[in-house]
Design a protein around this motif. Sequence first.
Motif, PDB file in Angstrom:
ATOM      1  N   THR A  38      38.052  54.190  49.353  1.00 33.31           N
ATOM      2  CA  THR A  38      36.725  54.448  48.830  1.00 33.31           C
ATOM      3  C   THR A  38      36.743  55.554  47.789  1.00 33.31           C
ATOM      4  OG1 THR A  38      35.770  53.785  50.946  1.00 33.31           O
ATOM      5  CG2 THR A  38      34.339  54.975  49.447  1.00 33.31           C
ATOM      6  N   GLN A  39      37.545  56.592  48.022  1.00 37.13           N
ATOM      7  CA  GLN A  39      37.622  57.677  47.052  1.00 37.13           C
ATOM      8  C   GLN A  39      38.279  57.205  45.758  1.00 37.13           C
ATOM      9  OE1 GLN A  39      39.370  61.006  49.289  1.00 37.13           O
ATOM     10  NE2 GLN A  39      37.315  61.866  49.411  1.00 37.13           N
ATOM     11  N   VAL A  40      39.226  56.288  45.842  1.00 34.02           N
ATOM     12  CA  VAL A  40      39.784  55.688  44.627  1.00 34.02           C
ATOM     13  C   VAL A  40      38.679  54.936  43.888  1.00 34.02           C
ATOM     14  CG1 VAL A  40      41.393  53.984  43.693  1.00 34.02           C
ATOM     15  CG2 VAL A  40      42.118  55.476  45.576  1.00 34.02           C
ATOM     16  N   ALA A  41      37.873  54.182  44.631  1.00 36.10           N
ATOM     17  CA  ALA A  41      36.780  53.423  44.024  1.00 36.10           C
ATOM     18  C   ALA A  41      35.781  54.336  43.323  1.00 36.10           C
ATOM     19  CB  ALA A  41      36.067  52.588  45.086  1.00 36.10           C
ATOM     20  N   LEU A  42      35.541  55.508  43.894  1.00 33.07           N
ATOM     21  CA  LEU A  42      34.635  56.468  43.274  1.00 33.07           C
ATOM     22  C   LEU A  42      35.161  56.924  41.917  1.00 33.07           C
ATOM     23  CD1 LEU A  42      33.741  58.658  46.384  1.00 33.07           C
ATOM     24  CD2 LEU A  42      32.151  57.245  45.105  1.00 33.07           C
ATOM     25  N   VAL A  43      36.456  57.197  41.843  1.00 40.97           N
ATOM     26  CA  VAL A  43      37.059  57.618  40.578  1.00 40.97           C
ATOM     27  C   VAL A  43      36.950  56.497  39.549  1.00 40.97           C
ATOM     28  CG1 VAL A  43      39.182  58.376  39.435  1.00 40.97           C
ATOM     29  CG2 VAL A  43      38.650  59.216  41.727  1.00 40.97           C
ATOM     30  N   VAL A  53      45.408  47.705  39.763  1.00 45.19           N
ATOM     31  CA  VAL A  53      45.123  47.707  41.203  1.00 45.19           C
ATOM     32  C   VAL A  53      43.933  48.615  41.500  1.00 45.19           C
ATOM     33  CG1 VAL A  53      46.010  48.315  43.488  1.00 45.19           C
ATOM     34  CG2 VAL A  53      47.493  47.136  41.856  1.00 45.19           C
ATOM     35  N   ALA A  54      43.878  49.774  40.843  1.00 44.70           N
ATOM     36  CA  ALA A  54      42.774  50.707  41.068  1.00 44.70           C
ATOM     37  C   ALA A  54      41.435  50.081  40.685  1.00 44.70           C
ATOM     38  CB  ALA A  54      43.002  51.992  40.270  1.00 44.70           C
ATOM     39  N   VAL A  55      41.404  49.362  39.569  1.00 42.91           N
ATOM     40  CA  VAL A  55      40.165  48.694  39.156  1.00 42.91           C
ATOM     41  C   VAL A  55      39.747  47.665  40.206  1.00 42.91           C
ATOM     42  CG1 VAL A  55      39.130  47.141  37.450  1.00 42.91           C
ATOM     43  CG2 VAL A  55      40.504  49.084  36.691  1.00 42.91           C
ATOM     44  N   CYS A  56      40.705  46.961  40.761  1.00 39.10           N
ATOM     45  CA  CYS A  56      40.407  46.004  41.830  1.00 39.10           C
ATOM     46  C   CYS A  56      39.818  46.716  43.046  1.00 39.10           C
ATOM     47  CB  CYS A  56      41.662  45.233  42.226  1.00 39.10           C
ATOM     48  SG  CYS A  56      42.236  44.040  41.000  1.00 39.10           S
ATOM     49  N   LEU A  57      40.359  47.877  43.375  1.00 35.81           N
ATOM     50  CA  LEU A  57      39.814  48.653  44.486  1.00 35.81           C
ATOM     51  C   LEU A  57      38.378  49.070  44.180  1.00 35.81           C
ATOM     52  CD1 LEU A  57      42.812  50.985  45.438  1.00 35.81           C
ATOM     53  CD2 LEU A  57      41.971  49.010  46.701  1.00 35.81           C
ATOM     54  N   GLY A  58      38.125  49.381  42.904  1.00 34.06           N
ATOM     55  CA  GLY A  58      36.778  49.757  42.507  1.00 34.06           C
ATOM     56  C   GLY A  58      35.769  48.639  42.703  1.00 34.06           C
TER      57      GLY A  58
END
Length: 218
Positions: free
Chosen positions: A202-207, A161-166
Amino acid sequence: MTIKVLLLEDEELVRSGIRMILDSDPEIEVVAEGDDGAHAVELTDRYRPDVVLTDVQMPKVDGIEVTRRLTGRADPPSVVILTTFDLDEYVYAALRHGAAGFLLKDTPPRDLVAAVRVVGKGEAMLSPRITRRLLTTFATGAAGEQARSRLAELTPREHDVAVCLGHGLSNGEIARKLGLSESTVKVHIGHIMAKLDAGNRTQVALVVHDAGLTDQDA
């Protein structure tokens, strides 16, 4: 539900034009505006906006400081940066401080309205293609190891899910890609943000970007 907007822009002509565009949508209400960020906290406390649209460069208190002041508060509004250039180190700094995303001042009216409606509902970050290009330009390699260490705290599904947010995908797009319900996606995103100590998507996407995962297929 009406999306309440606080508009901060030092150029009166630009500010008037943006307000006129937003006021044309029955679901959006510009509840307050200003030509500087000095009173951003006061106006936020008074009008409780869902979204703060702020110019990145203003004479006294700029958009970066506005972002820092607002995102550090309890139940903060979504802060969106207005900028003339799509590759702007100030915008990158604002994203690091918790801005939900950014919009170019020459964004077409229909896209401006759509973006405010989307971010006002907390659905997805703005302009994922341009945002990824911005991150690629200004990110540093030193952050990669730390980002990968932080992501190691996630479960395999949370990692997906995090990669998708990225990649800037919406909840619906993530649900379809991973074969999940949108409610399950929302739960995963909540867990991800808590584990990464991220204030927004957005901060998740930054990570994810710093970890080098935005080169993966979305």
